[in-house]
Write an enzyme that holds these catalytic residues in place. Structure first.
Site, PDB file in Angstrom:
ATOM      1  N   GLY A  14       0.795  -1.218   0.000  1.00  0.00           N
ATOM      2  CA  GLY A  14       0.000   0.000   0.000  1.00  0.00           C
ATOM      3  C   GLY A  14       0.828   1.269   0.000  1.00  0.00           C
ATOM      4  O   GLY A  14       0.294   2.350  -0.204  1.00  0.00           O
ATOM      5  N   CYS A  15       2.126   1.169   0.200  1.00  0.00           N
ATOM      6  CA  CYS A  15       2.993   2.347   0.202  1.00  0.00           C
ATOM      7  C   CYS A  15       3.146   2.846  -1.239  1.00  0.00           C
ATOM      8  O   CYS A  15       3.614   2.113  -2.117  1.00  0.00           O
ATOM      9  CB  CYS A  15       4.356   2.001   0.795  1.00  0.00           C
ATOM     10  SG  CYS A  15       5.573   3.342   0.639  1.00  0.00           S
TER      11      CYS A  15
END
Length: 153
Positions: A14-15
């Site tokens: 998700g980064c």
């Protein structure tokens, strides 16, 4: 038949920055296997392989909420105290961690990645601007680990 090394890329799912880093490597034609940095079953020796050549303060993710809040001050750690802290709270680990064969890299350094891949450092990932290591969220957008972010910290 020539086989290219696989890049093992330990990321925080998700980064946005890690996603851009992986995309830049894939766009350059490299095979990248992503792994979850936060759920990897790290041993002290396994994590130390990535960290050992670097100063202790550089082992820490400067964008981690506890670091940004001043609760964790990387400069106050010794190798003996930092390693257990990072094993206990992987969100504190500077990312990405990259393994290419027997080479272990801390952070996204295109020149070091090129060297590990046996490529010339000059011009590596030149087709795009390689993403840095900072947070890629737009100003005012929720940061990783904050409500509304794309993935839990």
């Amino acid at each position: 038949m020539c086989s290219h090394p696989v890049i093992e890329f330990f990321e925080k799912p998700g980064c946005a920055t890690n996603r851009k880093q992986v995309a830049s490597l894939r766009e350059a034609g490299w095979e990248v296997q992503t792994r979850n940095l936060l759920t990897e079953a790290w041993s002290a020796d396994g994590l130390q392989a990535f960290l050992a050549p670097h100063p202790v303060a550089s082992w820490f993710n400067r964008a981690a909420p506890r670091v940004k809040a001043g609760e964790v001050v990387p400069e106050r750690f010794s190798p003996e105290t930092a390693l257990p802290a990072l094993l206990a709270e992987p969100l504190l680990i500077r990312r990405p961690l990259i393994r290419i064969g027997g080479v272990h890299l801390l952070g996204f350094d295109p020149a070091a990645i090129a060297t590990a891949l046996g490529q010339p450092a000059e011009g590596f990932l030149a087709s795009s601007t390689p993403p840095g290591e900072g947070c890629s969220h737009a100003p005012g957008a929720p940061r990783c680990g904050q409500q509304g972010s794309e993935a839990p910290a």
